[in-house]
Design a protein around this motif. Structure first.
Motif, short mmCIF file in Angstrom:
data_model
loop_
_atom_site.label_atom_id
_atom_site.label_comp_id
_atom_site.label_asym_id
_atom_site.label_seq_id
_atom_site.Cartn_x
_atom_site.Cartn_y
_atom_site.Cartn_z
N ALA A 46 1.29 -1.06 -0.09
CA ALA A 46 -0.40 -0.39 -0.14
C ALA A 46 0.32 1.31 0.26
N GLU A 47 1.65 1.18 0.67
CA GLU A 47 2.73 2.23 0.55
C GLU A 47 3.36 2.27 -0.73
N PHE A 48 4.14 1.46 -1.19
CA PHE A 48 4.04 1.87 -3.60
C PHE A 48 3.45 2.32 -3.70
N ALA A 49 2.15 1.92 -3.11
CA ALA A 49 1.12 2.46 -4.03
C ALA A 49 0.81 4.09 -4.27
N SER A 50 0.81 4.41 -3.03
CA SER A 50 0.55 5.49 -2.39
C SER A 50 1.73 6.99 -2.62
N SER A 51 2.86 6.44 -2.75
CA SER A 51 4.11 7.01 -2.82
C SER A 51 4.27 7.67 -4.14
N TRP A 52 3.85 6.22 -4.77
CA TRP A 52 3.55 6.82 -6.30
C TRP A 52 2.87 7.41 -7.21
N ASP A 53 1.77 7.35 -6.58
CA ASP A 53 0.40 8.20 -7.23
C ASP A 53 1.12 10.16 -6.03
N PRO A 113 10.19 4.90 -0.16
CA PRO A 113 10.33 4.09 1.21
C PRO A 113 10.30 2.05 0.99
N ALA A 114 9.23 2.11 0.16
CA ALA A 114 9.13 1.05 0.05
C ALA A 114 9.58 0.38 -1.12
N MET A 115 10.00 1.06 -1.86
CA MET A 115 10.95 0.72 -3.37
C MET A 115 12.39 0.45 -2.62
N VAL A 116 13.40 0.81 -1.52
CA VAL A 116 14.30 0.94 -0.55
C VAL A 116 14.25 0.24 0.47
N ALA A 117 13.24 -0.88 0.35
CA ALA A 117 13.14 -1.80 1.13
C ALA A 117 12.48 -2.79 0.29
N VAL A 248 -2.43 -1.50 -12.57
CA VAL A 248 -2.67 -0.59 -12.23
C VAL A 248 -3.13 0.79 -12.80
N HIS A 249 -2.56 1.52 -13.89
CA HIS A 249 -3.03 2.80 -13.85
C HIS A 249 -1.46 2.41 -15.57
N PHE A 250 -2.26 2.96 -17.06
CA PHE A 250 -1.49 3.45 -18.00
C PHE A 250 -2.18 4.08 -18.61
N VAL A 251 -1.52 5.02 -19.48
CA VAL A 251 -1.83 6.04 -20.37
C VAL A 251 -0.94 5.69 -21.44
N ARG A 252 -1.49 6.31 -22.56
CA ARG A 252 -0.69 6.22 -23.75
C ARG A 252 -1.29 7.29 -24.65
N LYS A 253 -0.92 8.67 -25.02
CA LYS A 253 -0.73 9.49 -25.70
C LYS A 253 -1.38 8.97 -27.14
#
Length: 253
Positions: A46-53, A113-117, A248-253
């Motif tokens: 959950a921390e990974f997701a919230s930090s990315w967003d 932080p989740a990436m670091v861990a 979870v999320h994807f965007v293509r121009k």
């Protein structure tokens, strides 16, 4: 959890359905894709997701809007293995400088932080051989990736077989909107065997997984599997691997 996709995965690596007219063999403009993946401890998903967003998504969305990159996405692994990643982020550009501009920008942002861990991290820099993606945004899609090892000196034979047996069905699925994209990538910076081929399909939702599997099965029924299977003669036995990711999320121009 989606049901097992045995029939569809077999169609991607060992297809045996009715051959349709081959597509043009003219070179396609390459797309360069930077892929970063992590094995994140379960307690920090959950921390990974919230930090990315919060910290990274605005920067990536901005770079798509300005044209630095043509797409970016974030996914979470559906079928886990003990040595594999749990979370993946990727971005794609029409040139190498675009991929590196994004990387430089993200490095300057607040660390996740989740990436670091994470207990494992891996990067790939890929180059497309085939790239077909419909513009738009996905928030609940799926990405299926099949990695095949082509025998040395047989890349042209493998590509010809893929064009003859796999691409027509994928193009039909793309044209009717069942899938949002498909392609083939190779490593531009080789961290593995140069014979590796990443075949992938982007689905807009879980229902599309079943529709695509049914389409491959229907096509196979029209023509029995060749004997011996020609793909077995150009690939490394036992080297094939599959991945299934929830987008979870994807965007293509």
């Amino acid at each position: 959890m989606v049901k097992p996709m045995t029939a569809l995965l077999a169609a991607l690596s060992l297809p045996a359905f009715l051959p349709l007219p081959a597509f043009s063999q003219q070179p396609e403009q390459p797309i360069y894709t930077f892929v970063a993946s992590w094995a994140v401890p379960r307690a920090q998903w959950a921390e990974f997701a919230s930090s990315w967003d919060k910290n990274f998504r605005p920067a990536l969305d901005g770079m798509v809007a300005e044209g630095t990159i043509v797409e970016w996405g974030r996914s979470e692994t559906v079928v886990h293995n003990k040595d594999g990643a749990t979370h993946t982020v990727w971005w794609a550009a029409r040139n190498l400088s675009g991929t590196q501009r994004v990387l430089g920008e993200l490095i300057r942002l607040q660390p996740n932080p989740a990436m670091v861990a994470a207990t494992r991290h891996e990067d790939l820099l890929l180059r497309s051989l085939i790239y077909r993606v419909r513009p738009g945004t996905l928030t609940a899609g799926y990405l299926q990736i099949s990695h095949t090892q082509v025998q040395a000196g047989k890349s042209q034979q493998w590509r010809a077989l893929w064009e003859k047996y796999s691409r027509p069905v994928l193009e039909e699925l793309f044209a009717n909107g069942t899938i949002a994209g498909y392609g083939i990538d190779v490593e531009h910076v080789h961290t593995g065997d140069p014979g590796g081929r990443f075949s992938w399909i982007l689905y807009p939702n879980a229902e599309a997984l079943d529709k695509a599997e049914a389409a491959f099965e229907a096509a196979r029924q029209k023509s029995p599997m060749p004997t011996p299977n020609p793909f077995l003669e150009v690939t490394v036995p036992g080297a094939h691997r599959d991945m299934l990711e929830r987008v979870v999320h994807f965007v293509r121009k």
